[in-house]
Design a protein around this motif. Sequence first.
Motif, PDB file in Angstrom:
ATOM      1  N   THR A  16       0.854  -1.165  -0.077  1.00  0.00           N
ATOM      2  CA  THR A  16      -0.052  -0.011   0.025  1.00  0.00           C
ATOM      3  C   THR A  16       0.960   1.374  -0.068  1.00  0.00           C
ATOM      4  O   THR A  16       0.636   2.116  -0.704  1.00  0.00           O
ATOM      5  CB  THR A  16      -0.804  -0.224   1.367  1.00  0.00           C
ATOM      6  N   LEU A  17       2.076   1.183   0.753  1.00  0.00           N
ATOM      7  CA  LEU A  17       2.825   2.405   1.053  1.00  0.00           C
ATOM      8  C   LEU A  17       4.047   2.335   0.100  1.00  0.00           C
ATOM      9  O   LEU A  17       5.015   2.634   0.413  1.00  0.00           O
ATOM     10  CB  LEU A  17       3.053   2.427   2.432  1.00  0.00           C
ATOM     11  N   ASP A  18       4.011   1.703  -1.245  1.00  0.00           N
ATOM     12  CA  ASP A  18       4.918   1.567  -2.151  1.00  0.00           C
ATOM     13  C   ASP A  18       4.417   2.187  -3.448  1.00  0.00           C
ATOM     14  O   ASP A  18       3.065   1.792  -3.856  1.00  0.00           O
ATOM     15  CB  ASP A  18       5.372   0.020  -2.170  1.00  0.00           C
ATOM     16  N   ASP A  19       5.360   2.888  -4.208  1.00  0.00           N
ATOM     17  CA  ASP A  19       5.053   3.698  -5.245  1.00  0.00           C
ATOM     18  C   ASP A  19       4.740   2.717  -6.648  1.00  0.00           C
ATOM     19  O   ASP A  19       3.922   2.819  -7.445  1.00  0.00           O
ATOM     20  CB  ASP A  19       5.760   4.934  -5.815  1.00  0.00           C
ATOM     21  N   VAL A  24      -2.770   8.321  -5.578  1.00  0.00           N
ATOM     22  CA  VAL A  24      -1.854   7.561  -4.812  1.00  0.00           C
ATOM     23  C   VAL A  24      -1.764   8.505  -3.699  1.00  0.00           C
ATOM     24  O   VAL A  24      -1.506   7.887  -2.447  1.00  0.00           O
ATOM     25  CB  VAL A  24      -0.505   7.397  -5.563  1.00  0.00           C
ATOM     26  N   TRP A  35      -2.122   6.769   0.184  1.00  0.00           N
ATOM     27  CA  TRP A  35      -0.814   6.804   1.245  1.00  0.00           C
ATOM     28  C   TRP A  35      -1.514   7.628   2.366  1.00  0.00           C
ATOM     29  O   TRP A  35      -1.290   7.381   3.590  1.00  0.00           O
ATOM     30  CB  TRP A  35       0.188   7.742   0.434  1.00  0.00           C
ATOM     31  N   GLU A  51      -3.664   5.356   4.682  1.00  0.00           N
ATOM     32  CA  GLU A  51      -2.960   4.541   5.521  1.00  0.00           C
ATOM     33  C   GLU A  51      -2.067   5.249   6.662  1.00  0.00           C
ATOM     34  O   GLU A  51      -1.870   5.017   7.656  1.00  0.00           O
ATOM     35  CB  GLU A  51      -1.951   3.856   4.694  1.00  0.00           C
ATOM     36  N   ALA A  52      -1.335   6.244   6.241  1.00  0.00           N
ATOM     37  CA  ALA A  52      -0.413   7.090   7.048  1.00  0.00           C
ATOM     38  C   ALA A  52      -1.287   7.447   8.320  1.00  0.00           C
ATOM     39  O   ALA A  52      -0.583   7.708   9.538  1.00  0.00           O
ATOM     40  CB  ALA A  52       0.256   8.141   6.409  1.00  0.00           C
ATOM     41  N   VAL A  99       5.223   4.485   9.560  1.00  0.00           N
ATOM     42  CA  VAL A  99       4.830   4.411   8.349  1.00  0.00           C
ATOM     43  C   VAL A  99       6.229   4.333   7.370  1.00  0.00           C
ATOM     44  O   VAL A  99       7.135   5.052   7.658  1.00  0.00           O
ATOM     45  CB  VAL A  99       4.280   5.927   7.978  1.00  0.00           C
ATOM     46  N   LEU A 154       7.481   4.308   4.102  1.00  0.00           N
ATOM     47  CA  LEU A 154       7.045   4.574   2.595  1.00  0.00           C
ATOM     48  C   LEU A 154       8.016   4.134   1.698  1.00  0.00           C
ATOM     49  O   LEU A 154       9.483   4.502   1.960  1.00  0.00           O
ATOM     50  CB  LEU A 154       6.625   6.134   2.430  1.00  0.00           C
TER      51      LEU A 154
END
Length: 275
Positions: A165-168, A189, A193, A196-197, A207, A209
């Motif tokens: 989820t926290l990956d581009d 995006v 992010w 979730e953050a 977090v 990222l």
Amino acid sequence: MALTVDFDAEELWLAEDPANAARPGVLSQARYGAEIGVPRLLDMLDRLGVPATFFVCGRDAERYPSVMESVAARGHEIGHHGHTHRSPHLMTREEEAQELARGLAVLGEFTDRVAGYRSPSWDLSPHTLDLLVEHGFGYSSNLMDAVVPYRHPGHDLVEIPVHWTLDDAPHFWFDATSWDRTIRSAREVAEVWGEEASAIHDIGGLVTLTVHPQLIGRPGRLRMLEEFLTGVRAYDGGGGGGVWFATCGEVADTVRRAPAGTGAGSGAGFAGARS
């Protein structure tokens, strides 16, 4: 919050398919990330005063020594991302050990100590944790089983957990071979992010990222990232306390200093480890 940069340039594409070595169009994406994405990302981090951990493939460090020198000169942490971009689960134990040793030898030219390891594709073999301890690593950043860092049972390692989820890459990756991926807008995006953050912040978690220069380095995405980081910094101290921007190494050191039983399993434990 730990901002991590997976600086995998040409090695990413060569691991996907060795035939890409003869495809300059494909490899140009890697060159953009190294020559344009990383410098602009470094400038942005300077403006914000945010530290980052750059996980780098050994061969890409060999290709771009001046970029590596710039990362180190700006004070960012350098971590191991394989020598090539091959996943450990596809290697024998001996091959995996050689990958670690060769990558360490190259990265050691740019930093005094490489404390952390992030596998290509976040995948481990049955031997990885043993080998990390044998080679003197202090932490791993590969698993998705927590939202706070924790000590590995049975290994003298701290885990800095991650999630897609926290990956581009899951949002921005496009493969021209198949054309079966839809490129998401930077706005979409940022929303993913942000949701979730904010939730992780409210429970006092971490977090982590993850961004890739050849993906996040596009102008519109870099602008989004700067706005996102600025917004995270503005989180108030109500839910899980204020926001601490740290390298993965700093997070791992904090967990190690905490009494056994804290820093894992709950946001309260991680918050207590930092105090």
